[in-house]
Design an enzyme around this catalytic site. Sequence first.
Site, PDB file in Angstrom:
ATOM      1  N   ASP A  66      -2.490  -8.521  -3.530  1.00 30.56           N
ATOM      2  CA  ASP A  66      -2.544  -6.995  -3.050  1.00 30.56           C
ATOM      3  C   ASP A  66      -1.619  -6.010  -3.341  1.00 30.56           C
ATOM      4  O   ASP A  66      -0.337  -7.058  -3.574  1.00 30.56           O
ATOM      5  CB  ASP A  66      -2.950  -7.189  -2.025  1.00 30.56           C
ATOM      6  CG  ASP A  66      -2.800  -5.855  -1.022  1.00 30.56           C
ATOM      7  OD1 ASP A  66      -3.790  -4.865  -1.371  1.00 30.56           O
ATOM      8  OD2 ASP A  66      -2.394  -5.063  -0.044  1.00 30.56           O
ATOM      9  N   ASP A  68      -0.418  -3.064  -1.696  1.00 26.55           N
ATOM     10  CA  ASP A  68       0.778  -1.456  -0.706  1.00 26.55           C
ATOM     11  C   ASP A  68       0.722  -2.478   0.297  1.00 26.55           C
ATOM     12  O   ASP A  68      -0.154  -3.425   1.402  1.00 26.55           O
ATOM     13  CB  ASP A  68      -0.539  -0.635  -0.067  1.00 26.55           C
ATOM     14  CG  ASP A  68      -1.568   0.221  -1.271  1.00 26.55           C
ATOM     15  OD1 ASP A  68      -0.749   0.097  -1.903  1.00 26.55           O
ATOM     16  OD2 ASP A  68      -2.380   0.873  -1.054  1.00 26.55           O
TER      17      ASP A  68
END
Length: 313
Positions: A66, A68
């Site tokens: 991922d 963010d």
Amino acid sequence: MAALGWLTPRRRPATARSVLAGEAAAEAARKSALPSGAEELATTTEETGEPPFPVAGDTRAAAFFDLDNTVMQGAAIFHFGRGLYKRKFFQRRELTRFAWQQAWFRLAGVEDPEHMQDARDSALSIVKGHRVSELMSIGEEIYDEYMADRIWPGTRALAQAHLDAGQKVWLVTAAPVETATIIARRLGLTGALGTVAESVDGVYTGRLVGEPLHGPAKAEAVRALASAEGLDLERCAAYSDSHNDIPMLSLVGHPYAINPDAKLRRHARSLDWRLRDYRTGRKAAKVGIPAAAGVGALAGGTAAAVALHRRRR
């Protein structure tokens, strides 16, 4: 489009649109992937005392990260918005909305669905009619201006460990695939799975292919890419900070919670998943705010975010 990101995997299963978004992201990722070993980073893995992982030479394994608050502090789409404002793509009132959304994200350490949806809708309206090549060129500049110094060194070292083992490493994010691809390339990663905005003859239409790559759609993208690449998901690893990514983390044999929010931390502990937290300070670990100077600059937005959160509760 319904708000995304706040619901748990059980309450929001994969839909035809999330499958479409995942397959589109996988196709875009494979088209833009770098050759293995295209770039090397001078980083080292941390000493954990655990059995050797990743396994060197296991080419049927890969890693999915991922973006963010896992690889980068804050949300890529907000930093991208700041860069577009600097280049006169939109007006000051829209920049204020971007700043408010980023303040909330930094305060809460999680994605508010209304803010994220608003950001995506704004971004789509802003880029409509612009050429993909133009936004890619601008994205390179924005990375240097707003993103390069926000990369978590610890997470970057984890990614490098997979590269050193001869494995491919992919970003998986709701950010636009073009932005995600730039970040992946600049970090020396293989490529990126991201939200695919529709374009015709190289020009953005202002529509998405499927839906934002979020929650179940991320899992569908990883599944589609693994199938196309001949990967064994039980030998793969996934890394995220958010409980929204539990569907993706649950797909692989080696899930990691990185800078986890409270819900993911509880879930990870209950299943004995590995945890890593690269934030410093008790407060930062709790709410996801980097313990650094400059947080004060967000004080006004933070106070407003707290007030809104209390009213909602």
